[in-house]
Design a protein around this motif. Structure first.
Motif, PDB file in Angstrom:
ATOM      1  N   ASN A 139       0.800  -1.224   0.000  1.00 12.58           N
ATOM      2  CA  ASN A 139       0.000   0.000   0.000  1.00 12.58           C
ATOM      3  C   ASN A 139       0.833   1.274   0.000  1.00 12.58           C
ATOM      4  O   ASN A 139       0.285   2.369  -0.193  1.00 12.58           O
ATOM      5  N   LYS A 143       2.276   1.752  -5.242  1.00 12.29           N
ATOM      6  CA  LYS A 143       1.110   2.531  -5.658  1.00 12.29           C
ATOM      7  C   LYS A 143       0.952   2.601  -7.174  1.00 12.29           C
ATOM      8  O   LYS A 143      -0.140   2.844  -7.686  1.00 12.29           O
ATOM      9  N   GLY A 150      -5.461   0.168  -2.919  1.00 12.67           N
ATOM     10  CA  GLY A 150      -4.725  -0.654  -1.983  1.00 12.67           C
ATOM     11  C   GLY A 150      -5.295  -2.053  -1.800  1.00 12.67           C
ATOM     12  O   GLY A 150      -6.211  -2.489  -2.519  1.00 12.67           O
ATOM     13  N   LEU A 330      -9.225   0.490   2.540  1.00 13.55           N
ATOM     14  CA  LEU A 330      -8.230   1.234   3.307  1.00 13.55           C
ATOM     15  C   LEU A 330      -8.819   2.436   4.033  1.00 13.55           C
ATOM     16  O   LEU A 330      -8.336   2.826   5.093  1.00 13.55           O
ATOM     17  N   ALA A 337      -2.620   1.173   5.657  1.00 13.23           N
ATOM     18  CA  ALA A 337      -2.156   2.005   4.549  1.00 13.23           C
ATOM     19  C   ALA A 337      -0.813   2.632   4.827  1.00 13.23           C
ATOM     20  O   ALA A 337      -0.352   3.492   4.083  1.00 13.23           O
TER      21      ALA A 337
END
Length: 344
Positions: A139, A143, A150, A330, A337
């Motif tokens: 996460n 990205k 996520g 998330l 996260a």
């Protein structure tokens, strides 16, 4: 007697017609245009199949937010090597969610000795720490693949202790780096490559090793020292992985590529860049996270080659272009996260 035979034949014909009509009729199909008009860059969906897929990819119910207790989890619980800085109430809520995501039947006892919750005697507890660390890494570091959506434990597990879609090294195939052609591990219908006869151990060369996916040479004839070989053999391995990606995400080739020129990045969709990063993301996790688990897992959880289970595209996606159809958990579990590391 003749009339009886005619009646039987007639009934059989009617039954056959009904069987064909109810079995082989094409259900309603919807299509979504994903590229310029006239290029055939569309995704087609059978309504009935898509309805089933949607039903199977629903995110679980979110647990109510916890009121902070004002003390860290590490102050209340012993031997917390990860997530100890969370408020105790937040920690308890996350543990309850993880239990429902991974081991709803066994409950807390899947990872903990109920007589001594701090004990590390169960291997599942050690693995769970590694998985939490991995989720935090995905996460934050990856990205380019998962964006802000996520992942959580549920993305892969879907209520099962072991995700449904994992893979082990295939001991019946000898491909080696460079795609040794004999034996090539193909010409047998395999679910790994959507029941085609393409090479079926496509995970090892691409999601474990870093073999070249490009299949079109830059010269008309082979040149000395021109780099990795690109021939029909390499093309078949590449198509095998592409077939897996297509099947795992429930899309066709034009989700990423313009079929007029498969290799031209300028005519490809943005999803091709995501897929490029995804391949490298999955490969890194298989080598740095899952392979080391072979030292922790019991023999019953290892493959024929003694290797730990590994992941591929289907592990998370499970037939959809975005896991859980793009729903992000998330925002409801923000503690996953952030970067997480296991303390020794």
């Amino acid at each position: 007697m003749k009339l009886g035979i005619s009646a039987v034949i007639g009934l059989a014909a009617i039954a056959g017609a009904v069987f064909v009509a109810t079995t082989f009729t094409t259900p309603p199909i919807d299509s979504v245009q994903r590229g310029y008009r006239g290029l055939g860059m569309i995704q087609s969906y059978q309504n009935r199949a898509y309805t089933r897929l949607v039903a199977a990819n629903q995110a679980p119910e979110v647990l109510p937010a916890a009121d902070p207790e004002g003390k860290k989890a590490s102050a209340e619980y012993k031997n917390l090597k990860v997530l100890g800085d969370l408020d105790k109430a937040e920690f308890d809520r996350l543990m309850m969610a993880m239990t429902s995501w991974v081991s709803p039947d066994a409950g807390c006892n899947y990872c903990h000795n109920p007589e001594d919750m701090a004990s590390d005697e169960l291997y599942t507890k050690t693995v769970a720490r590694r998985m939490l660390e991995m989720v935090g890494t995905i996460n934050t570091k990856f990205k380019a693949h998962v964006a802000e959506t996520g992942v959580t434990c549920y993305t892969c597990h879907r209520g099962a202790p072991v995700p449904s879609y994992i893979w082990y090294t295939n001991t019946n195939v000898s491909h080696a780096s460079g795609y040794a052609p004999i034996p090539s591990g193909q010409n047998r219908a395999s679910a790994v490559v959507a029941d085609t006869a393409l090479p079926y151990d496509v995970f090892t060369p691409f999601l474990k090793e870093a073999n070249d996916l490009r299949i079109i040479p830059q010269q008309a004839l082979p040149q000395k020292d021109a780099g990795p070989r690109k021939s029909i053999i390499q093309a078949e391995w590449t198509y095998g992985l592409m077939t897996h990606i297509s099947d795992g995400l429930g899309v066709n080739c034009t989700y990423c590529h313009n079929s007029r020129s498969f290799t031209d990045w300028s005519e490809s969709t943005p999803q091709r860049v995501v897929a490029w990063n995804a391949i490298r993301h999955v490969r890194e996790l298989n080598n740095t996270v899952f392979d080391p688990l072979a030292k922790i897992l019991p023999a019953a959880r290892l493959g024929a080659a003694g290797d730990a289970p590994k992941i591929n595209c289907t592990t998370c996606h499970q037939g959809t272009f975005k896991p859980l159809l793009g729903v992000s958990q998330l925002k409801d579990y923000p503690e996953l996260a952030t970067p997480l590391s296991v303390k020794n």
